[in-house]
Scaffold this motif. Structure first.
Motif, PDB file in Angstrom:
ATOM      1  N   UNK A 150      36.300  58.524  26.717  1.00 53.61           N
ATOM      2  CA  UNK A 150      35.801  57.443  25.865  1.00 53.61           C
ATOM      3  C   UNK A 150      34.994  56.440  26.671  1.00 53.61           C
ATOM      4  N   UNK A 151      35.447  56.149  27.883  1.00 56.19           N
ATOM      5  CA  UNK A 151      34.700  55.214  28.737  1.00 56.19           C
ATOM      6  C   UNK A 151      33.342  55.790  29.129  1.00 56.19           C
ATOM      7  N   UNK A 152      33.291  57.113  29.302  1.00 55.27           N
ATOM      8  CA  UNK A 152      32.044  57.751  29.732  1.00 55.27           C
ATOM      9  C   UNK A 152      31.128  58.049  28.547  1.00 55.27           C
ATOM     10  N   UNK A 153      31.636  57.907  27.326  1.00 54.54           N
ATOM     11  CA  UNK A 153      30.905  58.303  26.119  1.00 54.54           C
ATOM     12  C   UNK A 153      29.497  57.730  26.006  1.00 54.54           C
ATOM     13  N   UNK A 154      29.220  56.461  26.417  1.00 54.36           N
ATOM     14  CA  UNK A 154      27.841  55.954  26.302  1.00 54.36           C
ATOM     15  C   UNK A 154      26.813  56.815  27.017  1.00 54.36           C
ATOM     16  N   UNK A 155      27.222  57.547  28.050  1.00 58.84           N
ATOM     17  CA  UNK A 155      26.288  58.394  28.794  1.00 58.84           C
ATOM     18  C   UNK A 155      25.830  59.595  27.974  1.00 58.84           C
ATOM     19  N   UNK A 156      26.612  59.977  26.970  1.00 57.87           N
ATOM     20  CA  UNK A 156      26.260  61.160  26.180  1.00 57.87           C
ATOM     21  C   UNK A 156      24.984  60.966  25.368  1.00 57.87           C
ATOM     22  N   UNK A 157      24.534  59.716  25.243  1.00 56.73           N
ATOM     23  CA  UNK A 157      23.278  59.467  24.543  1.00 56.73           C
ATOM     24  C   UNK A 157      22.096  60.053  25.315  1.00 56.73           C
ATOM     25  N   UNK A 158      22.268  60.230  26.643  1.00 57.72           N
ATOM     26  CA  UNK A 158      21.174  60.729  27.482  1.00 57.72           C
ATOM     27  C   UNK A 158      21.529  62.012  28.223  1.00 57.72           C
ATOM     28  N   UNK A 159      22.811  62.160  28.567  1.00 60.82           N
ATOM     29  CA  UNK A 159      23.202  63.285  29.410  1.00 60.82           C
ATOM     30  C   UNK A 159      24.382  64.042  28.821  1.00 60.82           C
ATOM     31  N   UNK A 160      24.514  65.268  29.267  1.00 56.53           N
ATOM     32  CA  UNK A 160      25.681  66.070  28.927  1.00 56.53           C
ATOM     33  C   UNK A 160      26.628  66.052  30.119  1.00 56.53           C
ATOM     34  N   UNK A 161      27.903  65.874  29.865  1.00 54.53           N
ATOM     35  CA  UNK A 161      28.890  65.810  30.941  1.00 54.53           C
ATOM     36  C   UNK A 161      28.933  67.120  31.714  1.00 54.53           C
ATOM     37  N   UNK A 162      29.174  67.016  33.013  1.00 51.81           N
ATOM     38  CA  UNK A 162      29.308  68.208  33.826  1.00 51.81           C
ATOM     39  C   UNK A 162      30.589  68.958  33.478  1.00 51.81           C
ATOM     40  N   UNK A 163      30.551  70.266  33.641  1.00 55.09           N
ATOM     41  CA  UNK A 163      31.697  71.090  33.254  1.00 55.09           C
ATOM     42  C   UNK A 163      32.862  70.880  34.221  1.00 55.09           C
ATOM     43  N   UNK A 164      34.049  70.685  33.655  1.00 59.82           N
ATOM     44  CA  UNK A 164      35.274  70.574  34.437  1.00 59.82           C
ATOM     45  C   UNK A 164      36.243  71.627  33.929  1.00 59.82           C
ATOM     46  N   UNK A 165      36.563  72.580  34.785  1.00 61.27           N
ATOM     47  CA  UNK A 165      37.455  73.669  34.398  1.00 61.27           C
ATOM     48  C   UNK A 165      38.834  73.110  34.046  1.00 61.27           C
TER      49      UNK A 165
END
Length: 342
Positions: A248-263
């Protein structure tokens, strides 16, 4: 497919059987740049260059050992099966937060033995830490590590306007894809941070310790958001509520980027993100407590006092007494040298 021959060789040169890696050279340049910055600022307060050189000689090995230990602990499943690689630091694999822990412990011991406040010395060294990280991240670039999730070449060239020599290095042969240059994002974020500290430390209202604390806050903010782009994060299995909170804290970044994959089988919470959040909260609380309780009564621009001698840095015991004695003698001799008035 890109020509892999365009990639940078991680080995700078060889001396017989000894290979000198760019990673080590770059880290060394970062440490040297940090030393020069600290020496320059230390002169304003009477601190000698030897003081910072000794601190560097003790601090760098402490930081590297702690950084490697931190990384190995989180990758223990691998290193327990490959113990011979635990010391292979030239291949990369150090954690910045581990390095900070090692450096801070060393600095606390060193400054106490020298009679100085840790906070005063840490303030002077804050830009040094940033310049070390600004330069040091390019070691990750050469080693093709600490990168983010996959992107297109068009994104790197058209959106970020990066030169070909950076774009080519962001092509990872293992998956045949280009990746986010997260090393570059962090390096540029730290450039802004060092400029911020250069401006703030000349403000009269800045208290002792607050430049180092500002560094911790600034770096942690950038690290939290950049870490979410990476695909090689150190992680652990945390409770679902904590994982959801980090997302949720990182969610604002999703407007521009896709989160890196974490297994998810490796971990659900990125350790660097959690440490960043905890560190930001702790630093804000620390500033408030230190100011409200009077613990931060000194200002950044105040003279640095050696607690063993009670004198300003750079002033040796007996020097003031000798100066006062010489001045007294001069005052006594002055009437004898004056000619009588006629």
């Amino acid at each position: 497919m890109m020509n892999l021959g365009l990639l940078i060789n991680p080995i700078a040169f060889s001396l017989g059987p000894i290979s000198v890696h760019w990673y080590g050279i770059i880290l060394g340049l970062g440490a040297l740049a940090g030393l020069l910055l600290a020496i320059q600022e230390g002169k304003r307060f009477g601190l000698s260059s030897d003081f910072f050189m000794d601190l560097l000689l003790l601090g760098v090995p402490s930081a590297i050992l702690a950084a490697r230990a931190y990384f190995v602990v989180f990758k223990w499943d691998y290193y327990s099966q490959n113990p011979g690689e635990i010391l292979a630091i030239w291949n990369g694999g150090i954690a910045i937060y581990g390095a900070l822990i090692g450096a801070v412990i060393c600095a606390v011991i060193y400054t106490r033995r020298k009679g100085y406040s840790f906070w005063r010395i840490a303030d002077i060294c804050a830009p040094s830490l940033l310049i070390g990280q600004i330069i040091g991240r390019w070691g990750n670039f050469v080693n093709q590590e600490a990168y983010g999730g996959p992107v297109t070449r068009r994104f790197l060239s058209g959106e970020l306007h990066l030169p070909d020599w950076i774009i080519n290095q962001m092509y990872i042969g293992a998956d045949g894809l280009y990746h986010h240059p997260t090393f570059l994002y962090e390096s540029l974020w730290n450039v802004l941070g060092i400029l911020l500290i250069f401006v703030l430390r000349r403000r009269p209202w800045v208290r002792a310790g607050e430049m180092f604390i500002t560094y911790l806050i600034w770096y942690s903010i950038g690290r939290f958001f950049i870490e979410g782009l990476r695909t090689d994060s150190l992680a652990f299995m945390g409770p679902s509520w904590l994982s959801s909170f980090m997302d949720a804290l990182w969610a604002p970044m999703t407007a521009m980027f896709q989160a890196g994959y974490l297994d998810p089988s490796y971990g659900t919470v990125r350790s660097s993100q959690l440490i960043a959040v905890l560190l930001i909260i702790a630093c804000v609380v620390l500033i408030i407590v230190r100011r409200s309780t009077g613990m931060a009564s000194e200002r950044y621009n105040d003279p640095i006092i050696n607690r063993k001698t009670g004198l300003p840095a750079g002033v040796e015991p007996g020097a003031e007494a000798s100066s006062a004695s010489a001045k007294h003698k001069e005052n006594q001799d002055e009437p004898r040298n004056q000619k009588p008035t006629v």
